[in-house]
Design an enzyme around this catalytic site. Sequence first.
Site, PDB file in Angstrom:
ATOM      1  N   ASP A 113       0.192   9.042   1.002  1.00 43.00           N
ATOM      2  CA  ASP A 113       0.796  10.366   0.868  1.00 43.00           C
ATOM      3  C   ASP A 113       2.267  10.341   0.453  1.00 43.00           C
ATOM      4  O   ASP A 113       3.068   9.581   1.011  1.00 43.00           O
ATOM      5  CB  ASP A 113       0.753  11.114   2.207  1.00 43.00           C
ATOM      6  CG  ASP A 113      -0.623  11.175   2.825  1.00 43.00           C
ATOM      7  OD1 ASP A 113      -1.600  10.802   2.168  1.00 43.00           O
ATOM      8  OD2 ASP A 113      -0.700  11.607   3.993  1.00 43.00           O
ATOM      9  N   TRP A 134     -10.023   9.223  -0.134  1.00 45.90           N
ATOM     10  CA  TRP A 134     -10.263   8.379   1.040  1.00 45.90           C
ATOM     11  C   TRP A 134     -11.657   7.756   1.042  1.00 45.90           C
ATOM     12  O   TRP A 134     -11.907   6.813   1.793  1.00 45.90           O
ATOM     13  CB  TRP A 134     -10.041   9.192   2.313  1.00 45.90           C
ATOM     14  CG  TRP A 134      -8.597   9.310   2.681  1.00 45.90           C
ATOM     15  CD1 TRP A 134      -7.862  10.454   2.783  1.00 45.90           C
ATOM     16  CD2 TRP A 134      -7.699   8.234   2.988  1.00 45.90           C
ATOM     17  NE1 TRP A 134      -6.559  10.163   3.137  1.00 45.90           N
ATOM     18  CE2 TRP A 134      -6.428   8.805   3.278  1.00 45.90           C
ATOM     19  CE3 TRP A 134      -7.826   6.851   3.050  1.00 45.90           C
ATOM     20  CZ2 TRP A 134      -5.324   8.032   3.615  1.00 45.90           C
ATOM     21  CZ3 TRP A 134      -6.720   6.076   3.382  1.00 45.90           C
ATOM     22  CH2 TRP A 134      -5.491   6.676   3.674  1.00 45.90           C
ATOM     23  N   TRP A 153       0.830  -1.207   0.000  1.00 47.22           N
ATOM     24  CA  TRP A 153       0.000   0.000   0.000  1.00 47.22           C
ATOM     25  C   TRP A 153       0.864   1.256   0.000  1.00 47.22           C
ATOM     26  O   TRP A 153       1.878   1.328   0.695  1.00 47.22           O
ATOM     27  CB  TRP A 153      -0.892  -0.008   1.233  1.00 47.22           C
ATOM     28  CG  TRP A 153      -1.553   1.304   1.563  1.00 47.22           C
ATOM     29  CD1 TRP A 153      -1.024   2.336   2.280  1.00 47.22           C
ATOM     30  CD2 TRP A 153      -2.865   1.728   1.180  1.00 47.22           C
ATOM     31  NE1 TRP A 153      -1.913   3.372   2.372  1.00 47.22           N
ATOM     32  CE2 TRP A 153      -3.057   3.023   1.709  1.00 47.22           C
ATOM     33  CE3 TRP A 153      -3.900   1.128   0.459  1.00 47.22           C
ATOM     34  CZ2 TRP A 153      -4.240   3.748   1.534  1.00 47.22           C
ATOM     35  CZ3 TRP A 153      -5.081   1.849   0.280  1.00 47.22           C
ATOM     36  CH2 TRP A 153      -5.243   3.130   0.816  1.00 47.22           C
TER      37      TRP A 153
END
Length: 500
Positions: free
Chosen positions: A24, A286, A21
């Site tokens: 940012d 998100w 994963w």
Amino acid sequence: MTDAAPPPDRPVCHFTPPVGWMNDPNGLVHHAGEWHLYYQHHPDSLVWGPMHWGHAVSRDLLTWEHLPIALAPDEHGTIFSGSAVVDRDGVAGYGPGAMLAFYTYHRERDQGQGLAVSLDAGRTWTKHAGNPILLPPAGDVDFRDPRVLRYQDPAGPVWWVMVVAAGRVLRFYRSDDLLVWTPTGTFADPAGDDLAVLETPELFELPIDDGAERAWVLAFGQTTGGPQGGSGARYVVGGFDGERFTPSDGDAEVRWADHGADFYAAQSWTDSPDGRRIWVAWMNNWAYAERTPATTWRGVLSIPRELGLARDTVGQLRLTQRPVDELTRAQQPLLDLREPDLETAQQQLARVRGAGLDVTLEVEFASEGEGHLELAVHHGPAGATRVGYDPVSGEVVVDRSGSGGALDPVAPSGALDPVAPGGALDPVAPGRHRSPPLGRRAAVELRVLVDTTSIEVFADGGAVVLSVLAFPLPGATGLHLDVEGARIARLAVAAVTAGG
């Protein structure tokens, strides 16, 4: 998006993690001839979890060398977002030229800022013995993502500034030694979403219209209430005196940096060698980030973008973005047509296929407020993503509802196994994206950057940008153009040949 999409191929020109994963970008700094890219990383899962800092370096912002994980969780917590600088004067006590990384330690309802030091050009890091170096004010639960920068006062003194996201506000600090930090002020968006949490602050100065006059830009991520729902990135223009940020007189509006659904946590490189301000963002949202198609990796960054400030028609300052020049140098021209008729343009485009394409389209409308312009990208038998301009509303439009792919309706367990997506994208995320009105234009220029699972559209000189994920089915690598009531002034397509 309707049918199930296959796990995405690697992008041609956008950064992805080697495995696991990514969200940012962190710690962006240019040092010793290399562009350093650190990033939020969970190496053992396809979903968010205990955060590490992944690491890669590049000499051209397009081709990346993956390096070992830079920072891992320890007894103080997991490693959230932050920034990196080069301490050229050695004020922190680690010697001139030391690289310093500032990051957030995270434990449940407990966040503080940490420091790590590298003496070998960012390859290995040693955490500061006195961590954490900055604890939150009483009552602050969210206190994260430190952005550190060197400030040169016009009168001569130099000090360091830290901006930290603290719930609904940004907190400013100053330091002479990068270790002891004194609070100096706060910033809050008076028109912001009451439910949103601010994250990943960014602060830099830019020239106005490439001239001598300059202004400061304060940017940040917002977790909810984005331009297309979910998360998004915002900015405001103003002045900064090394302690406090003040929005411009008569123009204190906080604007969206990108009007697509998939642009978040934008960060810029410190110490760019040629004075350019370049940033990059996580291309996701998100609202559905853990449900995008994935194989052994998940997460992609935007193309690095050079930033500027330009005055609009009423004199207000707008942030402008354009892909870095390195992208143009890494391309192979496929066609460049001047004033073709529509039939010729369609015939030429029918011969163009590619996973990574950079399209420039200039169109002049016969009558203001009338006509039709639509460029289909990821075009194939099962559908396409459609990019266009609505001359009636003056809006740039990106419609991914017919792209052919979908999100997984349930977030996966996180195991590094392929995810077979299915189900409808809406209403979790919009299919049709619209920019703010550009106004009715007699002529429009669009630059459309297409990669395997992304579309980035630049309009109005880069003052309007839409970044959108899309998941086409196999074979959807073509282009198709429809124009009515307008003349094609230019149609150019290049193949992107570098990335990693």
